[in-house]
Design an enzyme around this catalytic site. Structure first.
Site, PDB file in Angstrom:
ATOM      1  N   LYS A  78      47.824  39.807  15.718  1.00  0.00           N
ATOM      2  CA  LYS A  78      47.817  41.122  16.376  1.00  0.00           C
ATOM      3  C   LYS A  78      48.059  40.926  17.871  1.00  0.00           C
ATOM      4  O   LYS A  78      47.185  40.463  18.590  1.00  0.00           O
ATOM      5  CB  LYS A  78      46.486  41.850  16.187  1.00  0.00           C
ATOM      6  CG  LYS A  78      46.639  43.332  16.551  1.00  0.00           C
ATOM      7  CD  LYS A  78      45.342  43.994  16.953  1.00  0.00           C
ATOM      8  CE  LYS A  78      45.051  43.883  18.424  1.00  0.00           C
ATOM      9  NZ  LYS A  78      46.049  44.504  19.330  1.00  0.00           N
ATOM     10  N   GLY A 132      41.556  36.788  25.159  1.00  0.00           N
ATOM     11  CA  GLY A 132      41.530  38.090  25.826  1.00  0.00           C
ATOM     12  C   GLY A 132      40.314  38.197  26.727  1.00  0.00           C
ATOM     13  O   GLY A 132      39.743  37.191  27.166  1.00  0.00           O
ATOM     14  N   THR A 156      35.739  42.164  25.152  1.00  0.00           N
ATOM     15  CA  THR A 156      36.277  42.208  23.786  1.00  0.00           C
ATOM     16  C   THR A 156      35.773  40.999  23.000  1.00  0.00           C
ATOM     17  O   THR A 156      35.390  41.113  21.827  1.00  0.00           O
ATOM     18  CB  THR A 156      37.827  42.211  23.807  1.00  0.00           C
ATOM     19  OG1 THR A 156      38.282  43.114  24.794  1.00  0.00           O
ATOM     20  CG2 THR A 156      38.395  42.590  22.462  1.00  0.00           C
ATOM     21  N   GLY A 157      35.776  39.841  23.639  1.00  0.00           N
ATOM     22  CA  GLY A 157      35.320  38.619  22.964  1.00  0.00           C
ATOM     23  C   GLY A 157      33.880  38.735  22.480  1.00  0.00           C
ATOM     24  O   GLY A 157      33.532  38.318  21.362  1.00  0.00           O
ATOM     25  N   GLU A 172      36.411  39.291  37.138  1.00  0.00           N
ATOM     26  CA  GLU A 172      37.815  38.887  37.065  1.00  0.00           C
ATOM     27  C   GLU A 172      38.702  40.060  37.478  1.00  0.00           C
ATOM     28  O   GLU A 172      38.549  41.168  36.959  1.00  0.00           O
ATOM     29  CB  GLU A 172      38.135  38.477  35.622  1.00  0.00           C
ATOM     30  CG  GLU A 172      39.535  37.968  35.443  1.00  0.00           C
ATOM     31  CD  GLU A 172      39.834  37.624  33.988  1.00  0.00           C
ATOM     32  OE1 GLU A 172      39.485  38.409  33.100  1.00  0.00           O
ATOM     33  OE2 GLU A 172      40.424  36.559  33.750  1.00  0.00           O
TER      34      GLU A 172
HETATM   35  P1  NAD Z   1      41.797  42.469  25.970  1.00  0.00           P
HETATM   36  O1  NAD Z   1      40.499  41.831  25.644  1.00  0.00           O
HETATM   37  O2  NAD Z   1      41.800  43.872  26.427  1.00  0.00           O
HETATM   38  O3  NAD Z   1      42.765  42.417  24.706  1.00  0.00           O
HETATM   39  C1  NAD Z   1      43.102  41.197  24.059  1.00  0.00           C
HETATM   40  C2  NAD Z   1      43.500  41.507  22.631  1.00  0.00           C
HETATM   41  O4  NAD Z   1      42.350  41.994  21.928  1.00  0.00           O
HETATM   42  C3  NAD Z   1      44.575  42.586  22.508  1.00  0.00           C
HETATM   43  O5  NAD Z   1      45.437  42.272  21.429  1.00  0.00           O
HETATM   44  C4  NAD Z   1      43.731  43.820  22.194  1.00  0.00           C
HETATM   45  O6  NAD Z   1      44.450  44.841  21.532  1.00  0.00           O
HETATM   46  C5  NAD Z   1      42.675  43.206  21.289  1.00  0.00           C
HETATM   47  N1  NAD Z   1      41.462  44.012  21.119  1.00  0.00           N
HETATM   48  C6  NAD Z   1      40.912  44.884  21.985  1.00  0.00           C
HETATM   49  N2  NAD Z   1      39.800  45.438  21.441  1.00  0.00           N
HETATM   50  C7  NAD Z   1      39.644  44.887  20.212  1.00  0.00           C
HETATM   51  C8  NAD Z   1      38.697  45.048  19.162  1.00  0.00           C
HETATM   52  N3  NAD Z   1      37.686  45.906  19.264  1.00  0.00           N
HETATM   53  N4  NAD Z   1      38.837  44.306  18.044  1.00  0.00           N
HETATM   54  C9  NAD Z   1      39.854  43.426  17.927  1.00  0.00           C
HETATM   55  N5  NAD Z   1      40.804  43.252  18.869  1.00  0.00           N
HETATM   56  C10 NAD Z   1      40.703  43.974  20.009  1.00  0.00           C
HETATM   57  O7  NAD Z   1      42.515  41.521  27.046  1.00  0.00           O
HETATM   58  P2  NAD Z   1      43.907  41.753  27.782  1.00  0.00           P
HETATM   59  O8  NAD Z   1      43.708  42.780  28.850  1.00  0.00           O
HETATM   60  O9  NAD Z   1      44.996  41.958  26.784  1.00  0.00           O
HETATM   61  O10 NAD Z   1      44.160  40.321  28.432  1.00  0.00           O
HETATM   62  C11 NAD Z   1      43.611  39.924  29.636  1.00  0.00           C
HETATM   63  C12 NAD Z   1      42.385  39.071  29.411  1.00  0.00           C
HETATM   64  O11 NAD Z   1      42.727  37.926  28.622  1.00  0.00           O
HETATM   65  C13 NAD Z   1      41.832  38.514  30.705  1.00  0.00           C
HETATM   66  O12 NAD Z   1      40.428  38.638  30.718  1.00  0.00           O
HETATM   67  C14 NAD Z   1      42.220  37.056  30.662  1.00  0.00           C
HETATM   68  O13 NAD Z   1      41.395  36.216  31.418  1.00  0.00           O
HETATM   69  C15 NAD Z   1      42.146  36.762  29.213  1.00  0.00           C
HETATM   70  N6  NAD Z   1      42.928  35.557  28.890  1.00  0.00           N
HETATM   71  C16 NAD Z   1      42.249  34.398  28.575  1.00  0.00           C
HETATM   72  C17 NAD Z   1      42.971  33.227  28.316  1.00  0.00           C
HETATM   73  C18 NAD Z   1      42.264  31.932  27.970  1.00  0.00           C
HETATM   74  O14 NAD Z   1      42.919  31.075  27.380  1.00  0.00           O
HETATM   75  N7  NAD Z   1      41.005  31.753  28.293  1.00  0.00           N
HETATM   76  C19 NAD Z   1      44.359  33.237  28.367  1.00  0.00           C
HETATM   77  C20 NAD Z   1      45.003  34.438  28.690  1.00  0.00           C
HETATM   78  C21 NAD Z   1      44.274  35.590  28.951  1.00  0.00           C
END
Ligand code: NAD
Length: 497
Positions: free
Chosen positions: A177, A230, A234-235, A387
């Site tokens: 996804k 992400g 969310t995590g 962040e």
């Molecule tokens: P996000 O958490 O908003 O979304 C990430 C993914 O999760 C997307 O596909 C989103 O649709 C999905 N998602 C959102 N809510 C969900 C739910 N309830 N259940 C399942 N999936 C869901 O993050 P973003 O804004 O897309 O990305 C930016 C973030 O990602 C930043 O915090 C960045 O630091 C992090 N990131 C981390 C790494 C790493 O390797 N540590 C690498 C790149 C980005």
């Protein structure tokens, strides 16, 4: 290379079809135009994709492949990506407004990731463990089943590959996804994987909202693991959902990484590395070095040079080869970045450079934001804690080793750290003392697929990449095989034996 967007179908359960969910618009924020509109996946599409994936995963045609035969699939995918770098880069640049220079590098790294995990699979031995009786003990590794991969918008082809390659190598099926802001490149990957001959149904791509598609995927009883990259909020939500099912979850989350500049550093090396560490990708990078600690002895000479170097960065269109800093991914994201800079100023921060949209008329339509440096803030301020995910650096002085270790570690994240010094033992000492999954000494933001990557604290759980990256998608099984041929004495059987 074709510069057309494909039709609006998505790959669900082995077939290209219109999703049954809400439409998803992909935008080119650098010019504020719409790329295309896709039909997003629905919860019913999730159910179809998972059911078909479970079937394809259990099929002997996939299960019975020898390691070198499964590796051949990964090599073909790697070749397919490598042959299509320009197309992938163009699509990803249109989706995310990242420079073509960067998206070409990300596509190249995705090909390397598939090649690497093919090689890891072919060269991973099962081990004979040490027995304590007349039996042989072996530890073997089986696939988990169907894996959900959920990725963010900032580097989709690379983060997709880091999950899909080891998961397929390990013998699983994968439902991917992508983020709603960047659905297109994951669908290009789907096309390449299909053309490479992977059995139908083993891989689906379901663009859609986290709330509908993501939640359904994670809760689905036939999903055996979620691998997520992400944001931390969310995590945390996914970890709770995974706990309900007692399902393993890997979390690559956000960061607020410290960069430490000692008075004994090579200042030109340090300035180049700091610029790259925070301003490449317009700061939209989990490992961005967003808190800069400069030793007080050189603070007054170092910071003006850093500011001058930042002003010399070329802000521009992502397709212009000389561009170093491009548009942010979306105007809404720029508004968030602007909100953080305003919060920093409200807490007493002084803007040394940037702090505004660029004045250049050519860039007025895009979601550009000038590389920004603030000083005068404490490490406890909000913009040093949260962040920003944009081109914003906060610079602070420090006195000595103990002071900088305490300040750098005083943060909930633990993703990365940069250290600039000519004193190697000191750098090693500091690097070991900082809570971070990755430490760079006299360099920053360098990656090898062979080197594990991940975060601690609010930056996540688990590691990707490296040889162990394959094991993260397998379950371990121990097998005892009798070598004695004798009945167990406890049973006293057969009676006359
Ligand atoms: P996000 O958490 O908003 O979304 C990430 C993914 O999760 C997307 O596909 C989103 O649709 C999905 N998602 C959102 N809510 C969900 C739910 N309830 N259940 C399942 N999936 C869901 O993050 P973003 O804004 O897309 O990305 C930016 C973030 O990602 C930043 O915090 C960045 O630091 C992090 N990131 C981390 C790494 C790493 O390797 N540590 C690498 C790149 C980005």
């Amino acid at each position: 290379m074709s510069q057309e967007f494909r039709d609006d179908r998505i790959l669900v359960a082995g077939e290209w079809r219109k999703g049954r969910g809400a439409p998803i618009a992909s935008r080119f924020a650098a010019e504020d135009v719409e790329n295309t509109v896709l039909t997003g996946a629905s919860e019913a599409d999730v159910d179809d994709a998972v059911a078909r994936a479970a079937q394809a995963q259990a099929d002997p045609a996939w299960q019975m492949l020898k390691a070198h035969e499964r590796a051949a699939h990964l090599y073909r995918i790697a070749e397919g990506i490598a042959a299509d770098i320009e197309r992938i880069a163009w699509v990803q640049s249109r989706d995310t407004s990242k420079t073509l220079t960067e998206t070409r590098a990300l596509a190249t790294s995705a090909a390397a990731t598939f090649r690497y995990f093919g090689a890891v699979l072919e060269t991973s031995d099962e081990v004979l463990t040490v027995p304590r009786g007349d039996y042989q003990t072996t530890s073997v590794h089986d696939p988990l089943g169907v894996v959900a991969a959920i990725t963010p918008w900032n580097s989709p082809i690379a983060s997709d590959a880091q999950k899909v390659a080891p998961a397929l190598a390990a013998g699983n099926a994968v439902v991917l996804k992508p983020a709603s802001w960047s659905p297109l490149v994951s669908l290009e990957l789907a096309r390449i994987i299909e053309e490479a001959g992977l059995p139908a149904g083993l891989f689906s791509v379901l663009p859609g909202s986290g709330r509908a598609v993501g939640n359904r995927l994670v809760a689905h009883p036939d999903i055996a693991k979620v691998s997520f990259t992400g944001g931390t909020a969310t995590g945390r939500h996914l970890a709770k959902a995974a706990a309900e099912k007692l399902m393993p979850v890997a979390l690559e989350l956000g960061g607020k990484s410290p960069t430490i500049v000692f008075a004994d550093c090579d200042t030109d090396l340090a300035i180049a590395g700091i610029l790259f560490g925070i301003f490449s990708s317009s700061g939209q990078s989990c490992i961005a070095g967003s808190r800069l600690f400069v030793q007080r002895a050189i603070y007054d000479s170092f910071v003006p040079r850093l500011v001058a170097a930042t002003r010399a960065l070329r802000l521009g269109h992502p397709f212009e080869p000389s561009t170093q800093v491009s548009s942010l991914v979306h105007p809404d994201h720029r508004s968030e970045v602007e909100g953080y800079v305003a919060a920093g100023i409200a807490e007493g921060g002084r803007v040394l450079t940037g702090g505004a949209r660029p004045g250049d008329a050519d860039l007025a339509r895009g979601a550009y934001y000038a590389p920004t440096i603030l000083e005068g803030l404490d490490n406890a301020s909000r913009i040093c804690r949260e962040e920003i995910f944009g081109p914003v650096l906060v610079v602070m002085p420090f006195e000595d080793e103990a002071d900088v270790i305490a300040q750098a570690n005083d943060n909930s994240y633990g993703l990365a750290c940069g250290i600039w010094s000519r004193d190697y033992p000191k750098s090693w000492r500091i690097g070991r003392a900082i809570r971070a999954g990755t430490v760079w000494i006299n360099t920053y933001k360098q990656f090898s697929i062979a080197t594990p990557f991940g975060g601690d604290g609010d930056s996540g759980i688990g590691r990707e990449k490296g040889r162990a990256g394959l094991r993260a998608y397998q379950r371990q099984k121990s097998v005892y095989t009798d070598l004695s041929g004798r009945p167990h004495p406890w049973a006293r059987w057969p009676a006359d034996g």
